[in-house]
Write a protein that holds these residues in place. Structure first.
Motif, PDB file in Angstrom:
ATOM      1  N   GLN A  61       0.838  -1.195   0.000  1.00  0.00           N
ATOM      2  CA  GLN A  61       0.000   0.000   0.000  1.00  0.00           C
ATOM      3  C   GLN A  61       0.881   1.257   0.000  1.00  0.00           C
ATOM      4  O   GLN A  61       1.826   1.354   0.770  1.00  0.00           O
ATOM      5  CB  GLN A  61      -0.915   0.004   1.220  1.00  0.00           C
ATOM      6  CG  GLN A  61      -1.975  -1.087   1.203  1.00  0.00           C
ATOM      7  CD  GLN A  61      -2.941  -0.920   0.043  1.00  0.00           C
ATOM      8  OE1 GLN A  61      -3.505   0.164  -0.154  1.00  0.00           O
ATOM      9  NE2 GLN A  61      -3.120  -1.974  -0.744  1.00  0.00           N
ATOM     10  N   THR A  62       0.553   2.198  -0.868  1.00  0.00           N
ATOM     11  CA  THR A  62       1.385   3.384  -1.047  1.00  0.00           C
ATOM     12  C   THR A  62       0.595   4.659  -0.768  1.00  0.00           C
ATOM     13  O   THR A  62      -0.487   4.857  -1.308  1.00  0.00           O
ATOM     14  CB  THR A  62       1.955   3.438  -2.480  1.00  0.00           C
ATOM     15  OG1 THR A  62       2.679   2.236  -2.748  1.00  0.00           O
ATOM     16  CG2 THR A  62       2.884   4.632  -2.640  1.00  0.00           C
ATOM     17  N   SER A  63       1.166   5.490   0.087  1.00  0.00           N
ATOM     18  CA  SER A  63       0.612   6.820   0.345  1.00  0.00           C
ATOM     19  C   SER A  63       1.456   7.823  -0.422  1.00  0.00           C
ATOM     20  O   SER A  63       2.686   7.713  -0.451  1.00  0.00           O
ATOM     21  CB  SER A  63       0.650   7.144   1.842  1.00  0.00           C
ATOM     22  OG  SER A  63      -0.124   6.211   2.586  1.00  0.00           O
ATOM     23  N   SER A  64       0.814   8.781  -1.053  1.00  0.00           N
ATOM     24  CA  SER A  64       1.570   9.756  -1.847  1.00  0.00           C
ATOM     25  C   SER A  64       1.101  11.165  -1.558  1.00  0.00           C
ATOM     26  O   SER A  64      -0.058  11.408  -1.194  1.00  0.00           O
ATOM     27  CB  SER A  64       1.441   9.452  -3.340  1.00  0.00           C
ATOM     28  OG  SER A  64       0.095   9.584  -3.765  1.00  0.00           O
ATOM     29  N   PHE A  65       2.038  12.090  -1.738  1.00  0.00           N
ATOM     30  CA  PHE A  65       1.807  13.501  -1.450  1.00  0.00           C
ATOM     31  C   PHE A  65       2.427  14.290  -2.597  1.00  0.00           C
ATOM     32  O   PHE A  65       3.594  14.072  -2.930  1.00  0.00           O
ATOM     33  CB  PHE A  65       2.447  13.879  -0.111  1.00  0.00           C
ATOM     34  CG  PHE A  65       2.195  12.855   0.972  1.00  0.00           C
ATOM     35  CD1 PHE A  65       1.070  12.940   1.774  1.00  0.00           C
ATOM     36  CD2 PHE A  65       3.072  11.788   1.149  1.00  0.00           C
ATOM     37  CE1 PHE A  65       0.824  11.985   2.751  1.00  0.00           C
ATOM     38  CE2 PHE A  65       2.835  10.823   2.125  1.00  0.00           C
ATOM     39  CZ  PHE A  65       1.705  10.924   2.929  1.00  0.00           C
ATOM     40  N   SER A  66       1.664  15.191  -3.200  1.00  0.00           N
ATOM     41  CA  SER A  66       2.194  15.878  -4.376  1.00  0.00           C
ATOM     42  C   SER A  66       1.617  17.274  -4.518  1.00  0.00           C
ATOM     43  O   SER A  66       0.552  17.593  -3.982  1.00  0.00           O
ATOM     44  CB  SER A  66       1.894  15.068  -5.642  1.00  0.00           C
ATOM     45  OG  SER A  66       0.497  15.042  -5.884  1.00  0.00           O
ATOM     46  N   ILE A  67       2.339  18.092  -5.261  1.00  0.00           N
ATOM     47  CA  ILE A  67       1.939  19.471  -5.518  1.00  0.00           C
ATOM     48  C   ILE A  67       0.585  19.531  -6.220  1.00  0.00           C
ATOM     49  O   ILE A  67      -0.307  20.276  -5.812  1.00  0.00           O
ATOM     50  CB  ILE A  67       3.025  20.188  -6.350  1.00  0.00           C
ATOM     51  CG1 ILE A  67       4.224  20.548  -5.472  1.00  0.00           C
ATOM     52  CG2 ILE A  67       2.465  21.442  -7.020  1.00  0.00           C
ATOM     53  CD1 ILE A  67       3.926  21.597  -4.420  1.00  0.00           C
ATOM     54  N   HIS A  68       0.414  18.760  -7.270  1.00  0.00           N
ATOM     55  CA  HIS A  68      -0.830  18.864  -8.040  1.00  0.00           C
ATOM     56  C   HIS A  68      -2.028  18.344  -7.257  1.00  0.00           C
ATOM     57  O   HIS A  68      -3.141  18.851  -7.387  1.00  0.00           O
ATOM     58  CB  HIS A  68      -0.696  18.148  -9.389  1.00  0.00           C
ATOM     59  CG  HIS A  68      -0.682  16.658  -9.325  1.00  0.00           C
ATOM     60  ND1 HIS A  68       0.453  15.938  -9.029  1.00  0.00           N
ATOM     61  CD2 HIS A  68      -1.674  15.745  -9.508  1.00  0.00           C
ATOM     62  CE1 HIS A  68       0.166  14.646  -9.048  1.00  0.00           C
ATOM     63  NE2 HIS A  68      -1.115  14.501  -9.321  1.00  0.00           N
ATOM     64  N   LYS A  69      -1.824  17.339  -6.376  1.00  0.00           N
ATOM     65  CA  LYS A  69      -2.917  16.864  -5.539  1.00  0.00           C
ATOM     66  C   LYS A  69      -3.318  17.920  -4.506  1.00  0.00           C
ATOM     67  O   LYS A  69      -4.508  18.132  -4.242  1.00  0.00           O
ATOM     68  CB  LYS A  69      -2.511  15.568  -4.830  1.00  0.00           C
ATOM     69  CG  LYS A  69      -2.551  14.333  -5.719  1.00  0.00           C
ATOM     70  CD  LYS A  69      -2.044  13.105  -4.985  1.00  0.00           C
ATOM     71  CE  LYS A  69      -2.841  12.819  -3.724  1.00  0.00           C
ATOM     72  NZ  LYS A  69      -2.344  11.629  -3.004  1.00  0.00           N
ATOM     73  N   SER A  70      -2.308  18.579  -3.929  1.00  0.00           N
ATOM     74  CA  SER A  70      -2.599  19.631  -2.957  1.00  0.00           C
ATOM     75  C   SER A  70      -3.341  20.795  -3.612  1.00  0.00           C
ATOM     76  O   SER A  70      -4.279  21.360  -3.035  1.00  0.00           O
ATOM     77  CB  SER A  70      -1.304  20.124  -2.312  1.00  0.00           C
ATOM     78  OG  SER A  70      -0.796  19.158  -1.407  1.00  0.00           O
ATOM     79  N   ALA A  71      -2.924  21.148  -4.821  1.00  0.00           N
ATOM     80  CA  ALA A  71      -3.603  22.225  -5.542  1.00  0.00           C
ATOM     81  C   ALA A  71      -5.065  21.858  -5.778  1.00  0.00           C
ATOM     82  O   ALA A  71      -5.974  22.693  -5.576  1.00  0.00           O
ATOM     83  CB  ALA A  71      -2.901  22.490  -6.868  1.00  0.00           C
ATOM     84  N   GLU A  72      -5.303  20.625  -6.181  1.00  0.00           N
ATOM     85  CA  GLU A  72      -6.673  20.179  -6.432  1.00  0.00           C
ATOM     86  C   GLU A  72      -7.504  20.194  -5.144  1.00  0.00           C
ATOM     87  O   GLU A  72      -8.666  20.624  -5.137  1.00  0.00           O
ATOM     88  CB  GLU A  72      -6.656  18.771  -7.022  1.00  0.00           C
ATOM     89  CG  GLU A  72      -8.035  18.247  -7.409  1.00  0.00           C
ATOM     90  CD  GLU A  72      -7.982  16.867  -8.039  1.00  0.00           C
ATOM     91  OE1 GLU A  72      -8.939  16.492  -8.719  1.00  0.00           O
ATOM     92  OE2 GLU A  72      -6.972  16.156  -7.816  1.00  0.00           O
ATOM     93  N   GLN A  73      -6.885  19.727  -4.039  1.00  0.00           N
ATOM     94  CA  GLN A  73      -7.591  19.716  -2.761  1.00  0.00           C
ATOM     95  C   GLN A  73      -7.963  21.123  -2.296  1.00  0.00           C
ATOM     96  O   GLN A  73      -8.961  21.318  -1.599  1.00  0.00           O
ATOM     97  CB  GLN A  73      -6.723  19.039  -1.690  1.00  0.00           C
ATOM     98  CG  GLN A  73      -6.638  17.523  -1.835  1.00  0.00           C
ATOM     99  CD  GLN A  73      -5.651  16.921  -0.839  1.00  0.00           C
ATOM    100  OE1 GLN A  73      -4.468  17.280  -0.817  1.00  0.00           O
ATOM    101  NE2 GLN A  73      -6.131  16.017  -0.006  1.00  0.00           N
ATOM    102  N   MET A  74      -7.151  22.095  -2.691  1.00  0.00           N
ATOM    103  CA  MET A  74      -7.390  23.484  -2.279  1.00  0.00           C
ATOM    104  C   MET A  74      -8.195  24.263  -3.312  1.00  0.00           C
ATOM    105  O   MET A  74      -8.301  25.491  -3.249  1.00  0.00           O
ATOM    106  CB  MET A  74      -6.041  24.169  -2.012  1.00  0.00           C
ATOM    107  CG  MET A  74      -5.270  23.527  -0.867  1.00  0.00           C
ATOM    108  SD  MET A  74      -3.623  24.235  -0.614  1.00  0.00           S
ATOM    109  CE  MET A  74      -4.065  25.838   0.084  1.00  0.00           C
ATOM    110  N   GLY A  75      -8.759  23.529  -4.283  1.00  0.00           N
ATOM    111  CA  GLY A  75      -9.644  24.144  -5.265  1.00  0.00           C
ATOM    112  C   GLY A  75      -8.952  24.963  -6.323  1.00  0.00           C
ATOM    113  O   GLY A  75      -9.577  25.837  -6.941  1.00  0.00           O
ATOM    114  N   ALA A  76      -7.670  24.700  -6.543  1.00  0.00           N
ATOM    115  CA  ALA A  76      -6.906  25.459  -7.537  1.00  0.00           C
ATOM    116  C   ALA A  76      -6.623  24.589  -8.762  1.00  0.00           C
ATOM    117  O   ALA A  76      -6.657  23.361  -8.699  1.00  0.00           O
ATOM    118  CB  ALA A  76      -5.602  25.962  -6.941  1.00  0.00           C
ATOM    119  N   SER A  77      -6.313  25.243  -9.859  1.00  0.00           N
ATOM    120  CA  SER A  77      -5.960  24.524 -11.084  1.00  0.00           C
ATOM    121  C   SER A  77      -4.448  24.336 -11.158  1.00  0.00           C
ATOM    122  O   SER A  77      -3.692  25.010 -10.445  1.00  0.00           O
ATOM    123  CB  SER A  77      -6.432  25.304 -12.307  1.00  0.00           C
ATOM    124  OG  SER A  77      -5.691  26.516 -12.437  1.00  0.00           O
TER     125      SER A  77
END
Length: 268
Positions: A61-77
């Motif tokens: 099982q893999t947990s990942s953290f990324s710039i584009h995921k954070s942007a999406e979570q914060m409602g940004a493109s």
């Protein structure tokens, strides 16, 4: 202490660590991350982190953290990442450190994550700079797979060129290279703002490292190591032990005398 004896002791220690990892594989995490190329930074700051992947050695099982995921979570493109990078990076590292803090006692297996340019220190420093406070993973919980392979198989187990030992080892063992970027390709991807591509490469490298570790554990990893390197044996080790320890020296001399006497007696 002679060079070969030191190498033998390092190999023995690395194999012991591998055995320990295998015995507690549920609490072992494979970690890899991608970042801005530190060769291109002119102002002395640490490289910006782009993505982090953490894979459980037992479950996969893999947990990942990324710039584009954070942007999406914060409602940004994705188009907003460049202008708001620090904001999204802080959000990403908040999630990463929350994850790490909840894994107390786990071992982190990594590939050359050793210093402020590229390593745990670099991630920790970025978090501190972005106002995230301070959290340091104890060195006793880190296992550098890259250094361990050198200790176990010898410095010539695989070549550096053209794309580094990790890529060469993948090719030598016929693992898939799908989505995997070289260091130069990662730097280019960052400059071109191809953050999804960087994330996919990070995930794939965590998977590759787990595969390599598994093959080290079961003895199936293919390398260019010689028989002597793979078995940690060298005639000079016996010579050094014999010369430094009179017991071994006496045993060797007596064994030689007995052997010669037996051969001589057989002639009559």
């Amino acid at each position: 202490m002679g060079k070969e004896l030191k190498k033998w002791k390092r190999r023995k220690a690395a194999l012991k660590q591998i055995d320990d990892i295998e015995s507690k594989r549920d609490n072992v995490l494979i970690i890899h991350y991608s970042c801005e190329s530190f060769y291109d930074i002119k102002d002395g700051r640490t490289p910006r982190v782009t993505s982090i992947a953490v894979r459980n050695f037992s479950t996969g099982q893999t947990s990942s953290f990324s710039i584009h995921k954070s942007a999406e979570q914060m409602g940004a493109s994705v188009d907003e990442i460049d202008a708001r990078y620090d904001e999204f990076e802080k959000h990403m590292l908040d999630e990463y450190f929350d994850f790490v803090k909840s894994r107390h006692g786990y071992t982190f297996v990594h590939w050359n994550m050793r210093d402020i340019n590229y390593g745990f220190q670099a991630i920790e420093h970025r978090y501190s700079v972005l106002g995230g406070g301070s959290f340091i993973i104890d060195d006793a919980r880190k296992f550098d797979l890259a250094r361990a392979l050198v200790a176990i198989y010898g410095v010539s187990y695989i070549g550096h060129k053209p794309s580094g030992r990790l890529h060469n080892l993948v090719e030598h063992n016929r693992m898939t290279m799908k989505d995997t970027l070289t260091g130069a390709e990662e730097a280019a991807a960052f400059e071109n703002k191809e953050f999804v591509k960087l994330h996919q490469s990070t995930l794939r490298k965590a998977d590759i490292m787990a595969n390599i570790l598994e093959r080290v554990v079961d003895g199936s990893l293919k390398t260019n190591a010689s028989w002597w390197d793979m078995h940690g044996a060298h005639p000079s080790i016996l010579v050094e032990v014999a010369t430094k320890h009179w017991g071994w020296m006496l045993f060797t001399v007596l064994a030689t005398i007995v052997g010669v006497a037996s051969a001589f007696a057989g002639l009559f």
